[in-house]
Write a protein that holds these residues in place. Structure first.
Motif, PDB file in Angstrom:
ATOM      1  N   TYR A  57      50.309   2.049  73.638  1.00  0.00           N
ATOM      2  CA  TYR A  57      51.386   2.581  74.477  1.00  0.00           C
ATOM      3  C   TYR A  57      51.988   1.460  75.308  1.00  0.00           C
ATOM      4  O   TYR A  57      51.287   0.530  75.734  1.00  0.00           O
ATOM      5  CB  TYR A  57      50.858   3.666  75.416  1.00  0.00           C
ATOM      6  N   GLY A  58      53.284   1.554  75.550  1.00  0.00           N
ATOM      7  CA  GLY A  58      53.966   0.652  76.460  1.00  0.00           C
ATOM      8  C   GLY A  58      54.580   1.460  77.581  1.00  0.00           C
ATOM      9  O   GLY A  58      54.701   2.688  77.490  1.00  0.00           O
ATOM     10  N   VAL A  59      54.971   0.791  78.650  1.00  0.00           N
ATOM     11  CA  VAL A  59      55.554   1.506  79.784  1.00  0.00           C
ATOM     12  C   VAL A  59      56.785   2.289  79.348  1.00  0.00           C
ATOM     13  O   VAL A  59      57.000   3.432  79.738  1.00  0.00           O
ATOM     14  CB  VAL A  59      55.905   0.522  80.922  1.00  0.00           C
ATOM     15  N   THR A  60      57.597   1.657  78.490  1.00  0.00           N
ATOM     16  CA  THR A  60      58.820   2.333  78.032  1.00  0.00           C
ATOM     17  C   THR A  60      58.870   2.498  76.522  1.00  0.00           C
ATOM     18  O   THR A  60      59.895   2.893  75.983  1.00  0.00           O
ATOM     19  CB  THR A  60      60.053   1.529  78.480  1.00  0.00           C
ATOM     20  N   GLY A  61      57.807   2.205  75.825  1.00  0.00           N
ATOM     21  CA  GLY A  61      57.829   2.293  74.364  1.00  0.00           C
ATOM     22  C   GLY A  61      58.491   1.078  73.754  1.00  0.00           C
ATOM     23  O   GLY A  61      58.699   0.052  74.413  1.00  0.00           O
ATOM     24  N   GLY A  62      58.845   1.171  72.478  1.00  0.00           N
ATOM     25  CA  GLY A  62      59.481   0.030  71.800  1.00  0.00           C
ATOM     26  C   GLY A  62      58.499  -1.090  71.572  1.00  0.00           C
ATOM     27  O   GLY A  62      57.390  -0.872  71.072  1.00  0.00           O
ATOM     28  N   SER A  63      58.860  -2.300  71.963  1.00  0.00           N
ATOM     29  CA  SER A  63      57.992  -3.465  71.776  1.00  0.00           C
ATOM     30  C   SER A  63      57.570  -4.033  73.125  1.00  0.00           C
ATOM     31  O   SER A  63      58.272  -3.885  74.128  1.00  0.00           O
ATOM     32  CB  SER A  63      58.700  -4.542  70.945  1.00  0.00           C
ATOM     33  N   VAL A  64      56.412  -4.668  73.140  1.00  0.00           N
ATOM     34  CA  VAL A  64      55.880  -5.313  74.343  1.00  0.00           C
ATOM     35  C   VAL A  64      55.552  -6.745  73.978  1.00  0.00           C
ATOM     36  O   VAL A  64      54.915  -6.996  72.947  1.00  0.00           O
ATOM     37  CB  VAL A  64      54.617  -4.589  74.861  1.00  0.00           C
ATOM     38  N   ARG A  65      55.967  -7.679  74.822  1.00  0.00           N
ATOM     39  CA  ARG A  65      55.712  -9.089  74.547  1.00  0.00           C
ATOM     40  C   ARG A  65      54.344  -9.495  75.063  1.00  0.00           C
ATOM     41  O   ARG A  65      53.968  -9.215  76.205  1.00  0.00           O
ATOM     42  CB  ARG A  65      56.800  -9.962  75.175  1.00  0.00           C
ATOM     43  N   SER A  66      53.580 -10.185  74.202  1.00  0.00           N
ATOM     44  CA  SER A  66      52.246 -10.655  74.580  1.00  0.00           C
ATOM     45  C   SER A  66      52.344 -12.015  75.259  1.00  0.00           C
ATOM     46  O   SER A  66      53.416 -12.625  75.339  1.00  0.00           O
ATOM     47  CB  SER A  66      51.361 -10.773  73.340  1.00  0.00           C
ATOM     48  N   ASP A  67      51.198 -12.499  75.726  1.00  0.00           N
ATOM     49  CA  ASP A  67      51.165 -13.818  76.371  1.00  0.00           C
ATOM     50  C   ASP A  67      51.432 -14.949  75.385  1.00  0.00           C
ATOM     51  O   ASP A  67      51.716 -16.074  75.797  1.00  0.00           O
ATOM     52  CB  ASP A  67      49.824 -14.035  77.070  1.00  0.00           C
ATOM     53  N   LEU A  68      51.356 -14.659  74.100  1.00  0.00           N
ATOM     54  CA  LEU A  68      51.628 -15.669  73.080  1.00  0.00           C
ATOM     55  C   LEU A  68      53.091 -15.662  72.648  1.00  0.00           C
ATOM     56  O   LEU A  68      53.471 -16.412  71.750  1.00  0.00           O
ATOM     57  CB  LEU A  68      50.731 -15.440  71.861  1.00  0.00           C
ATOM     58  N   GLY A  69      53.884 -14.822  73.278  1.00  0.00           N
ATOM     59  CA  GLY A  69      55.287 -14.736  72.911  1.00  0.00           C
ATOM     60  C   GLY A  69      55.535 -13.894  71.674  1.00  0.00           C
ATOM     61  O   GLY A  69      56.630 -13.910  71.115  1.00  0.00           O
ATOM     62  N   ILE A  70      54.529 -13.156  71.233  1.00  0.00           N
ATOM     63  CA  ILE A  70      54.651 -12.294  70.057  1.00  0.00           C
ATOM     64  C   ILE A  70      54.914 -10.873  70.518  1.00  0.00           C
ATOM     65  O   ILE A  70      54.190 -10.334  71.366  1.00  0.00           O
ATOM     66  CB  ILE A  70      53.372 -12.353  69.208  1.00  0.00           C
ATOM     67  N   ASP A  71      55.942 -10.265  69.980  1.00  0.00           N
ATOM     68  CA  ASP A  71      56.279  -8.892  70.332  1.00  0.00           C
ATOM     69  C   ASP A  71      55.481  -7.913  69.475  1.00  0.00           C
ATOM     70  O   ASP A  71      55.418  -8.051  68.259  1.00  0.00           O
ATOM     71  CB  ASP A  71      57.778  -8.635  70.127  1.00  0.00           C
ATOM     72  N   ILE A  72      54.877  -6.932  70.125  1.00  0.00           N
ATOM     73  CA  ILE A  72      54.077  -5.916  69.439  1.00  0.00           C
ATOM     74  C   ILE A  72      54.762  -4.560  69.599  1.00  0.00           C
ATOM     75  O   ILE A  72      55.056  -4.124  70.716  1.00  0.00           O
ATOM     76  CB  ILE A  72      52.656  -5.842  70.028  1.00  0.00           C
TER      77      ILE A  72
END
Length: 345
Positions: free
Chosen positions: A71-86
């Motif tokens: 889950y993300g705060v707003t859904g969609g994609s979340v960026r990790s500390d490695l700069g990779i979007d999940i």
């Protein structure tokens, strides 16, 4: 269908082979629902380490132990500390209505420690429904912000200790990398994420499964696609065992292709056959011959499932006199033929 002659591995060797056996003793059927809340700039290593424990557990039985959702705060994609979007599976508002056994808040070095109303609501609702709550890196800040850590000690990444202590002076903060108290699990780094998930696994599904997962993640290594001479990954003798027994175990592990006879091992450690048998019975609850066979079958399983060696090559590499003899022994312990084991892997 399993062979009626099937034999059980001794406990330590069973853990090494659990991936193929798929008969972990478990107090409940599952699957359990686990929700990972990914915050912007979450620690990818901590998240994947925690997730890997659950994925590995699911490999040990045909029916999965866990269902995982992100889950993300707003859904969609979340960026990790490695700069990779999940891409996440849903937004926090959906978690408010989900039936979940464990919620894990995934923080990270650059995650902003701030008030997130929807996250607070989701965590409070989960706590009210007796859901277990966990955190990675600095995720415990958000557990504390939601008011679900009252009466619980927790930990947080050292970089965030000062702010946590100033903001929540009433909460007890530990410097340990992992703190587990009842239904609360907090991990301060990627290094303790695996241990956190193993503890959560023990609570619900028992020590047998947790130890099996730990054995796999700590010991098993992938083989090169075209190599059949996989480096053997066999247990290191326990340092608390008598020196003579440790010597014999090392001799066995080092001589799988051409197994040593009892008389050869007896001469090497200057003990009689009977003395060696007593050592194995007292400390390992097995016989020397059975332990040696289980070591060779363990290596055979590794070669079959991690490489592309032929059955004949595996037979020779593991010290069996013929493919027929090897196949019979393998089936006795694993309940399937070597070729079937390769197909399942």
């Amino acid at each position: 269908m399993t062979d009626s002659r099937r034999r059980d591995f001794t406990p330590s060797m069973k853990l090494r082979n659990q991936r193929l056996l798929q008969d972990v003793d478990c107090p409940r059927a599952g699957p359990l629902n686990v929700a990972f809340i990914l915050l912007e700039h979450f620690s990818m290593p901590a998240f994947t380490t925690a997730l890997d424990a659950l994925v590995t557990a699911n490999l040990l039985r045909e029916m999965p132990f866990y269902r995982m959702q992100t889950y993300g705060v707003t859904g969609g994609s979340v960026r990790s500390d490695l700069g990779i979007d999940i891409m996440v599976g849903g937004e926090l508002a959906e978690l408010l209505h989900a039936q979940v056994d464990l919620v894990v808040v995934c923080g990270g070095y650059r995650v902003r420690l701030e008030t997130l109303p929807t996250l607070n609501e989701a965590l409070r609702r989960a706590a009210q429904h007796d859901c277990r709550l966990g955190s990675l890196w600095n995720g415990s800040y958000f557990l504390a912000e939601a008011g679900v850590m009252e009466g619980h000690t927790c930990t947080i990444h050292p970089e965030n200790v000062a702010l946590f202590s100033e903001t929540f002076p009433q909460l007890e903060l530990s410097c340990a990398p992992l703190v587990v108290e009842g239904a609360r699990f907090t991990s301060a780094s990627a290094g303790s994420a695996l241990d956190m998930m193993l503890e959560a696994m023990r609570q619900r599904l028992g020590d047998d499964l947790a130890r099996s997962v730990e054995e796999i993640l700590a010991c098993d290594r992938p083989a090169q696609p075209c190599a059949w001479h996989v480096e053997q990954q066999l247990p290191v003798p326990d340092s608390h065992l008598p020196e003579a027994l440790r010597t014999i175990l090392t001799l066995m592990s080092s001589n799988l292709e051409e197994p040593l006879s009892m008389s050869e091992m007896s001469r090497y450690v200057t003990l009689s056959r009977r003395q060696i048998e007593r050592l194995f019975t007292r400390h390992l609850d097995t016989t020397p011959s059975r332990h040696y066979l289980e070591l060779r079958l363990t290596r055979a399983r590794q070669l079959l499932t991690q490489g592309n060696a032929s059955i004949t090559e595996v037979t020779l590499a593991c010290g069996f006199v013929s493919t027929t003899h090897f196949s019979h022994c393998f089936r006795d312990y694993f309940g399937m033929s070597p070729s079937r084991a390769r197909q399942r892997s």
